[in-house]
Design an enzyme around this catalytic site. Structure first.
Site, PDB file in Angstrom:
ATOM      1  N   ARG A   1      -0.906   5.430  -2.453  1.00 51.97           N
ATOM      2  CA  ARG A   1      -2.105   4.953  -2.360  1.00 51.97           C
ATOM      3  C   ARG A   1      -2.237   3.732  -1.422  1.00 51.97           C
ATOM      4  NH1 ARG A   1      -2.351   8.160  -6.195  1.00 51.97           N
ATOM      5  NH2 ARG A   1      -0.771   6.681  -6.902  1.00 51.97           N
ATOM      6  N   THR A   2      -1.725   2.885  -1.992  1.00 50.72           N
ATOM      7  CA  THR A   2      -1.918   1.302  -0.993  1.00 50.72           C
ATOM      8  C   THR A   2      -1.301   1.524   0.128  1.00 50.72           C
ATOM      9  OG1 THR A   2      -1.876   0.390  -3.168  1.00 50.72           O
ATOM     10  CG2 THR A   2      -1.689  -1.039  -1.505  1.00 50.72           C
TER      11      THR A   2
ATOM     12  N   LYS B   1      21.238  -5.711   1.682  1.00 49.14           N
ATOM     13  CA  LYS B   1      22.455  -6.872   1.996  1.00 49.14           C
ATOM     14  C   LYS B   1      22.357  -8.043   1.553  1.00 49.14           C
ATOM     15  CE  LYS B   1      22.500  -4.395   6.558  1.00 49.14           C
ATOM     16  NZ  LYS B   1      22.132  -4.700   7.871  1.00 49.14           N
TER      17      LYS B   1
ATOM     18  N   ARG C   1       3.755  -5.704  -1.359  1.00 56.88           N
ATOM     19  CA  ARG C   1       4.038  -5.049  -2.553  1.00 56.88           C
ATOM     20  C   ARG C   1       5.343  -5.740  -3.116  1.00 56.88           C
ATOM     21  NH1 ARG C   1       2.064   0.312  -5.829  1.00 56.88           N
ATOM     22  NH2 ARG C   1       0.032  -0.909  -5.150  1.00 56.88           N
TER      23      ARG C   1
ATOM     24  N   HIS D   1      -3.989  -7.395  -7.866  1.00 55.12           N
ATOM     25  CA  HIS D   1      -4.121  -6.355  -6.812  1.00 55.12           C
ATOM     26  C   HIS D   1      -5.365  -6.412  -6.066  1.00 55.12           C
ATOM     27  CE1 HIS D   1      -3.236  -2.570  -4.465  1.00 55.12           C
ATOM     28  NE2 HIS D   1      -2.833  -2.072  -5.689  1.00 55.12           N
TER      29      HIS D   1
HETATM   30  N1   CP Z   1      -3.569   2.418  -7.030  1.00 52.16           N
HETATM   31  C1   CP Z   1      -2.377   2.085  -6.680  1.00 52.16           C
HETATM   32  O1   CP Z   1      -1.976   0.700  -6.213  1.00 52.16           O
HETATM   33  O2   CP Z   1      -1.673   3.076  -6.250  1.00 52.16           O
HETATM   34  P1   CP Z   1      -0.378   3.219  -5.592  1.00 52.16           P
HETATM   35  O3   CP Z   1       0.670   2.473  -6.586  1.00 52.16           O
HETATM   36  O4   CP Z   1       0.072   4.609  -5.529  1.00 52.16           O
HETATM   37  O5   CP Z   1      -0.271   2.353  -4.156  1.00 52.16           O
END
Ligand code: CP
Length: 309
Positions: A57-58, A86, A107, A135
């Protein structure tokens, strides 16, 4: 100049209520805007994504968001295919990505990773999930969903259930809820309660209860925010197995809820919400995922345009 122009988004704690409301209003504008007009907002701009952990999603909602604004995206979705494999440092990887992009989303499995990236990047950095820490764009989307579906945030009774120790979405959500007049009930196995260091900070602005028993609150909640037990963050699999399946929201549980309550989940969902629930009017987690595209588009539009849009 709009206050988000060229700014990093690292922690929800950097966003006061007025800033959150600015993003929500911009999101409403994005939703209502003519698609042709929307495609002018980031025309010629590039979003760079660096995902050191899996995401559906993100990453995809950021990519969909920049595309909807007329921009493009490039990046690394599988770190094993990059030169990090590497031994290239995070600092160098971020510096290179900031040469190729106008704004970055990162991320990473380590707490502090996004703040570090922002220090070395020449372009704004958005935290797309850092360790067990935060998040922030998920919290923005979560609050927007509540506002959209319940028509308000103040005055609501909100239950947050599941893995409150390792679930980073929970921390961002709690910090953001601290700006609102809400009643919060935290429900988790004893070993997965909110971490004590964060409790201290959250308690400064938010009053909440902690319990292991969902039945104490289920009939009184306006919003039930369900989270996955984060298996990948447990140092010991035995500990995970002890709490796996602690709570399952099924149709039986729905019977106990208010008729107009809503169920949210940042997703991915494992067994904690039965798929039977998906087609009920209370289930709003797929709408929540959709709103993520619009909230992220709003944020990108504000970061990339001096005078907003
Ligand atoms: N909610 C969320 O962060 O989903 P993903 O881990 O799929 O990005």
């Amino acid at each position: 100049m709009n206050e988000f122009f060229q700014k990093d988004i690292i922690s929800v704690r950097d966003l006061d209520k007025q800033k959150l409301e600015t993003i929500f209003d911009a999101t409403e504008k994005i939703i209502q805007m003519d698609p042709n007009q929307r495609r002018e907002i980031a025309r010629g701009k590039t979003l760079g994504y660096l995902f050191f952990e899996p995401s559906t999603r993100t990453r995809l909602s950021f990519q969909a968001a920049i595309a909807s604004l007329g921009g493009t995206s490039l990046g690394i979705a599988d770190i094993a295919s990059s030169s990090a494999q590497k031994g290239e440092s995070l600092a160098d990887t971020v510096k290179i990505m900031s040469i190729y992009s106008d704004v970055l989303v990162l991320r990473h499995n380590l707490d502090g990773s996004s703040r570090f990236a922002a220090e070395v990047s020449t372009k704004p950095v958005i935290n797309g999930g850092s360790g067990t820490e935060e998040h922030p764009t998920q919290a923005i989307q979560d609050l927007f969903t509540i506002r959209k579906e319940k028509k308000k945030i103040d005055g609501l009774k909100i239950g947050i259930i599941g893995d409150l120790k390792y679930g980073r979405t929970v921390y961002s959500l709690l910090y953001a809820l601290g700006h609102y007049d809400v009643e919060v009930h935290l429900i988790s196995p004893e070993t997965l309660k909110v971490r004590p260091d964060s409790v201290y900070e959250i308690k400064k602005r938010l009053s909440f209860t902690e319990s292991t028993n969902i039945d104490e609150y289920i009939d009184d909640l306006d919003v039930l925010y369900v989270t996955r037990i984060q298996k990948e963050r447990f140092p010991d699999e035995e500990e995970y197995l002890k709490v796996k399946g602690s709570y399952v929201i099924g149709l039986d549980m729905l019977q106990k809820m208010k008729d107009n309550a809503i169920i949210l989940h940042p997703l991915p969902r494992l067994e904690e919400i039965s798929t039977d629930v998906d087609n009920t009017k209370q289930a709003k987690y797929f709408e929540q995922a959709e709103y993520g595209k619009y909230t992220r588009a709003a944020l990108l539009g504000l970061i990339l345009n001096r005078d907003g849009f």
